[in-house]
Design an enzyme around this catalytic site. Structure first.
Site, short mmCIF file in Angstrom:
data_model
loop_
_atom_site.label_atom_id
_atom_site.label_comp_id
_atom_site.label_asym_id
_atom_site.label_seq_id
_atom_site.Cartn_x
_atom_site.Cartn_y
_atom_site.Cartn_z
N ARG A 136 -32.88 -9.97 0.15
CA ARG A 136 -33.00 -8.69 0.83
C ARG A 136 -31.67 -8.31 1.47
O ARG A 136 -31.30 -7.14 1.51
CB ARG A 136 -34.14 -8.67 1.84
CG ARG A 136 -34.56 -7.24 2.16
CD ARG A 136 -35.82 -7.12 3.00
NE ARG A 136 -36.96 -7.75 2.36
CZ ARG A 136 -37.89 -8.42 3.01
NH1 ARG A 136 -37.83 -8.55 4.31
NH2 ARG A 136 -38.89 -8.96 2.35
N SER A 155 -40.72 -8.77 8.21
CA SER A 155 -42.10 -8.37 7.93
C SER A 155 -43.01 -9.07 8.92
O SER A 155 -42.63 -10.03 9.57
CB SER A 155 -42.48 -8.74 6.50
OG SER A 155 -42.44 -10.14 6.36
N ARG A 182 -25.70 -22.52 1.45
CA ARG A 182 -27.16 -22.64 1.26
C ARG A 182 -27.81 -21.37 0.72
O ARG A 182 -29.00 -21.11 0.95
CB ARG A 182 -27.86 -23.02 2.57
CG ARG A 182 -27.58 -24.42 3.01
CD ARG A 182 -28.22 -24.74 4.33
NE ARG A 182 -27.83 -26.08 4.72
CZ ARG A 182 -28.66 -27.11 4.80
NH1 ARG A 182 -29.94 -26.96 4.57
NH2 ARG A 182 -28.23 -28.29 5.12
N GLY A 185 -35.08 -11.89 6.73
CA GLY A 185 -35.32 -13.31 6.49
C GLY A 185 -34.76 -13.75 5.14
O GLY A 185 -34.16 -14.81 5.00
N ARG A 218 -33.01 -8.17 14.03
CA ARG A 218 -33.85 -8.74 12.98
C ARG A 218 -34.61 -7.60 12.31
O ARG A 218 -35.13 -6.71 12.98
CB ARG A 218 -34.81 -9.77 13.57
CG ARG A 218 -35.94 -10.12 12.67
CD ARG A 218 -36.67 -11.40 13.03
NE ARG A 218 -38.02 -11.43 12.53
CZ ARG A 218 -38.35 -11.57 11.24
NH1 ARG A 218 -37.42 -11.70 10.32
NH2 ARG A 218 -39.61 -11.56 10.86
N ARG A 259 -42.96 -4.50 -0.99
CA ARG A 259 -42.29 -4.72 0.29
C ARG A 259 -40.84 -4.29 0.23
O ARG A 259 -40.34 -3.63 1.12
CB ARG A 259 -42.36 -6.20 0.68
CG ARG A 259 -43.67 -6.59 1.28
CD ARG A 259 -43.53 -7.81 2.15
NE ARG A 259 -43.24 -9.01 1.37
CZ ARG A 259 -44.16 -9.76 0.79
NH1 ARG A 259 -45.42 -9.42 0.85
NH2 ARG A 259 -43.82 -10.83 0.12
N ASP A 269 -48.86 -7.27 5.89
CA ASP A 269 -50.25 -7.67 5.66
C ASP A 269 -51.01 -7.51 6.97
O ASP A 269 -50.40 -7.37 8.02
CB ASP A 269 -50.34 -9.10 5.13
CG ASP A 269 -49.55 -10.09 5.95
OD1 ASP A 269 -48.36 -10.27 5.66
OD2 ASP A 269 -50.11 -10.64 6.90
N1 HPA Z 1 -47.80 -14.71 9.60
C1 HPA Z 1 -46.58 -15.04 9.95
N2 HPA Z 1 -45.51 -14.37 9.58
C2 HPA Z 1 -45.68 -13.30 8.80
C3 HPA Z 1 -46.94 -12.90 8.39
C4 HPA Z 1 -48.06 -13.64 8.82
O1 HPA Z 1 -49.21 -13.34 8.49
N3 HPA Z 1 -46.79 -11.81 7.60
C5 HPA Z 1 -45.47 -11.56 7.54
N4 HPA Z 1 -44.80 -12.45 8.26
#
Ligand code: HPA
Length: 237
Positions: free
Chosen positions: A27, A93, A46, A23, A90, A221, A208
């Site tokens: 990175r 995270s 961009r 994303g 992709r 991360r 998370d």
């Molecule tokens: N929500 C949506 N996208 C995410 C999250 C989340 O908690 N953590 C990492 N990407």
């Protein structure tokens, strides 16, 4: 060829047949700097940075998707349709919906459930589930096995909303639809791949967990994602 509205590369051959998509643009830069050789940057429109290089002598590109389905929808469409890209992986995270997926675990999205209107608006596709490309998944499973990196192979949730007013709704999504984690891009990527006859897969690292409220810092991360990247980089051809 003319560049697209969002990608400035002037020739298709500036971009490899396989593109890894984190994303975050930084990175993408980190992956190019750390893992690739003979790197050439092909995009900075961009600040959505894109690079092509070699990994173990094989060619591969890496370009950011930005956050959310509208963003990955634009970049993946242009790469597939106008730059003849065949495979997009992709690498992102996600937030865990069950303690079964722990912080830093790697997940391969077998398929994705979403309440997003992306696919319906794009071409009238009605289902709320889309599969990743099985052949790509088989390759990624093989690479993970060879690298001895454990990987969950599960359904995930693509959400349009990061900050839900009632965050406890995740429990229902886990129970009703079987999604083990949430991210915000895979549904649009998988849809574009199907529509354009291309291939897509999604590898995620758990950053998370909504059940335990554990989270990682952005610095942690960056480093922890190495396992996932090693699997994905083996896609280089
Ligand atoms: N929500 C949506 N996208 C995410 C999250 C989340 O908690 N953590 C990492 N990407």
């Amino acid at each position: 060829m003319k560049p697209t509205p969002h990608i400035e590369a002037k020739n298709k051959d500036e971009i490899a047949k396989t593109v890894l998509m984190p994303g975050d643009p930084l990175r993408a830069k980190f992956i190019a700097d750390t893992f690739l050789e003979d790197v050439k940057q092909f995009n900075s429109v961009r600040n959505v940075l894109g690079y092509t290089g070699t990994y173990k002598g094989r060619r591969i590109s890496v370009m950011a998707s930005g956050m959310g389905m509208p963003s990955i929808g634009i970049y993946s469409y242009e790469l597939y349709k106008f730059y003849d890209v065949e495979n997009i992986i992709r690498i992102g995270s996600c937030g865990g919906y069950t303690p079964k997926v722990e912080l830093y675990d790697v997940i391969l999205a077998k398929d994705v459930w979403s309440e997003s209107s992306y696919a319906k608006v794009q071409n009238g596709y009605e289902s709320d589930v889309i599969e990743g490309t099985p052949e790509l998944n088989q390759r990624l499973i093989k690479y993970a096995n060879e690298l001895e990196i454990p990987m969950h192979i599960e359904r995930i949730h693509s959400s349009d909303v990061f900050y839900r007013e009632n965050f406890e709704e995740y429990k229902e999504i886990y129970e009703k639809h079987g999604c083990v984690a949430v991210e915000m891009e895979a549904f649009a990527l998988f849809h574009n791949a199907r529509v354009l006859g291309k291939n897509a897969a999604c590898l995620l690292t758990v950053s998370d967990n909504l059940t335990t409220q554990e989270a990682t810092t952005s610095e942690e991360r960056q480093n922890a994602f190495t396992n996932m990247m090693k699997i994905a980089l083996e896609m280089a051809e």
